[in-house]
Design a protein around this motif. Structure first.
Motif, PDB file in Angstrom:
ATOM      1  N   GLU A 126       0.824  -1.214   0.000  1.00 11.27           N
ATOM      2  CA  GLU A 126       0.000   0.000   0.000  1.00 11.27           C
ATOM      3  C   GLU A 126       0.862   1.271   0.000  1.00 11.27           C
ATOM      4  N   LEU A 127       2.092   1.194   0.509  1.00 17.39           N
ATOM      5  CA  LEU A 127       3.003   2.345   0.488  1.00 17.39           C
ATOM      6  C   LEU A 127       3.980   2.288  -0.690  1.00 17.39           C
ATOM      7  N   ARG A 128       3.998   1.168  -1.397  1.00 17.26           N
ATOM      8  CA  ARG A 128       4.907   0.941  -2.529  1.00 17.26           C
ATOM      9  C   ARG A 128       6.371   1.021  -2.103  1.00 17.26           C
ATOM     10  N   VAL A 129       6.678   0.352  -0.971  1.00 17.89           N
ATOM     11  CA  VAL A 129       8.028   0.310  -0.415  1.00 17.89           C
ATOM     12  C   VAL A 129       8.521  -1.131  -0.440  1.00 17.89           C
ATOM     13  N   LYS A 130       9.774  -1.331  -0.862  1.00 19.65           N
ATOM     14  CA  LYS A 130      10.390  -2.656  -0.861  1.00 19.65           C
ATOM     15  C   LYS A 130      11.756  -2.569  -0.208  1.00 19.65           C
ATOM     16  N   GLY A 131      12.093  -3.578   0.568  1.00 20.68           N
ATOM     17  CA  GLY A 131      13.441  -3.715   1.098  1.00 20.68           C
ATOM     18  C   GLY A 131      14.241  -4.610   0.167  1.00 20.68           C
ATOM     19  N   VAL A 132      15.528  -4.348   0.035  1.00 15.78           N
ATOM     20  CA  VAL A 132      16.376  -5.162  -0.821  1.00 15.78           C
ATOM     21  C   VAL A 132      17.637  -5.573  -0.065  1.00 15.78           C
ATOM     22  N   VAL A 133      18.104  -6.768  -0.368  1.00 16.36           N
ATOM     23  CA  VAL A 133      19.386  -7.275   0.099  1.00 16.36           C
ATOM     24  C   VAL A 133      20.120  -7.724  -1.153  1.00 16.36           C
ATOM     25  N   PHE A 134      21.413  -7.377  -1.276  1.00 18.98           N
ATOM     26  CA  PHE A 134      22.101  -7.728  -2.511  1.00 18.98           C
ATOM     27  C   PHE A 134      23.520  -8.227  -2.264  1.00 18.98           C
ATOM     28  N   PHE A 135      24.009  -8.987  -3.231  1.00 22.62           N
ATOM     29  CA  PHE A 135      25.391  -9.443  -3.319  1.00 22.62           C
ATOM     30  C   PHE A 135      25.825  -9.182  -4.747  1.00 22.62           C
ATOM     31  N   ASP A 136      27.014  -8.645  -4.926  1.00 23.58           N
ATOM     32  CA  ASP A 136      27.480  -8.310  -6.268  1.00 23.58           C
ATOM     33  C   ASP A 136      28.936  -8.730  -6.419  1.00 23.58           C
ATOM     34  N   ALA A 137      29.264  -9.248  -7.580  1.00 20.65           N
ATOM     35  CA  ALA A 137      30.643  -9.610  -7.909  1.00 20.65           C
ATOM     36  C   ALA A 137      30.934  -9.091  -9.303  1.00 20.65           C
ATOM     37  N   GLY A 138      32.116  -8.488  -9.482  1.00 19.73           N
ATOM     38  CA  GLY A 138      32.473  -7.978 -10.795  1.00 19.73           C
ATOM     39  C   GLY A 138      33.767  -7.202 -10.746  1.00 19.73           C
ATOM     40  N   ASN A 139      34.118  -6.622 -11.861  1.00 19.04           N
ATOM     41  CA  ASN A 139      35.306  -5.794 -11.983  1.00 19.04           C
ATOM     42  C   ASN A 139      35.211  -5.056 -13.306  1.00 19.04           C
ATOM     43  N   SER A 140      36.099  -4.143 -13.552  1.00 16.96           N
ATOM     44  CA  SER A 140      36.156  -3.478 -14.853  1.00 16.96           C
ATOM     45  C   SER A 140      37.533  -3.712 -15.453  1.00 16.96           C
ATOM     46  N   TYR A 141      37.584  -3.792 -16.770  1.00 17.78           N
ATOM     47  CA  TYR A 141      38.810  -4.162 -17.466  1.00 17.78           C
ATOM     48  C   TYR A 141      39.039  -3.238 -18.651  1.00 17.78           C
TER      49      TYR A 141
ATOM     50  N   ILE B 151       8.455   3.798  -4.405  1.00 17.43           N
ATOM     51  CA  ILE B 151       7.814   4.476  -5.529  1.00 17.43           C
ATOM     52  C   ILE B 151       6.971   5.595  -4.906  1.00 17.43           C
ATOM     53  N   SER B 152       7.602   6.736  -4.693  1.00 18.55           N
ATOM     54  CA  SER B 152       6.953   7.866  -4.019  1.00 18.55           C
ATOM     55  C   SER B 152       6.032   8.599  -4.989  1.00 18.55           C
ATOM     56  N   PRO B 153       5.180   9.480  -4.472  1.00 24.97           N
ATOM     57  CA  PRO B 153       4.331  10.286  -5.359  1.00 24.97           C
ATOM     58  C   PRO B 153       5.133  11.205  -6.285  1.00 24.97           C
ATOM     59  N   PHE B 154       6.399  11.472  -5.943  1.00 28.09           N
ATOM     60  CA  PHE B 154       7.247  12.347  -6.736  1.00 28.09           C
ATOM     61  C   PHE B 154       8.161  11.590  -7.692  1.00 28.09           C
ATOM     62  N   GLY B 155       8.167  10.259  -7.618  1.00 29.54           N
ATOM     63  CA  GLY B 155       9.013   9.415  -8.455  1.00 29.54           C
ATOM     64  C   GLY B 155       9.756   8.402  -7.610  1.00 29.54           C
ATOM     65  N   PRO B 156      10.425   7.436  -8.237  1.00 29.30           N
ATOM     66  CA  PRO B 156      11.131   6.390  -7.512  1.00 29.30           C
ATOM     67  C   PRO B 156      12.315   6.938  -6.702  1.00 29.30           C
ATOM     68  N   ILE B 157      12.486   6.412  -5.498  1.00 28.92           N
ATOM     69  CA  ILE B 157      13.598   6.774  -4.623  1.00 28.92           C
ATOM     70  C   ILE B 157      14.296   5.493  -4.192  1.00 28.92           C
ATOM     71  N   ARG B 158      15.623   5.512  -4.253  1.00 31.76           N
ATOM     72  CA  ARG B 158      16.422   4.335  -3.881  1.00 31.76           C
ATOM     73  C   ARG B 158      17.470   4.777  -2.862  1.00 31.76           C
ATOM     74  N   ILE B 159      17.539   4.075  -1.734  1.00 33.49           N
ATOM     75  CA  ILE B 159      18.540   4.322  -0.701  1.00 33.49           C
ATOM     76  C   ILE B 159      19.229   2.991  -0.433  1.00 33.49           C
TER      77      ILE B 159
END
Length: 72
Positions: free
Chosen positions: A4-19, A39-47
């Motif tokens: 109803e608030l359009r809020v999601k929690g996320v947990v992540f793992f990332d592996a990579g590098n640049s070459y 997904i706020s009324p003003f647009g998506p917000i990510r923290i």
């Protein structure tokens, strides 16, 4: 998740590098973290707060990020 608030929690793992080229691949770097996406009324917000799992002496242990706009 709070649908109803359009809020999601996320947990992540990332592996990579640049070459510089495709001939010399080095070792992978690893991070993990957690965050909130709204997904706020003003647009998506990510923290997000990421943790460096294989920190080198000149690198920080963690990083905080805030983004406003579309997700990809």
């Amino acid at each position: 998740m709070l649908p109803e608030l359009r809020v999601k929690g996320v947990v992540f793992f990332d592996a990579g590098n640049s070459y510089q080229d495709f001939h010399n691949f080095g070792e992978l770097r690893y991070t993990t973290g957690l965050g909130v996406r709204w997904i706020s009324p003003f647009g998506p917000i990510r923290i997000e707060w990421g943790f460096n799992l294989d920190r080198k002496p000149d690198e920080s242990a963690s990083k905080f990020e805030f983004a406003f706009g579309s997700f990809f």
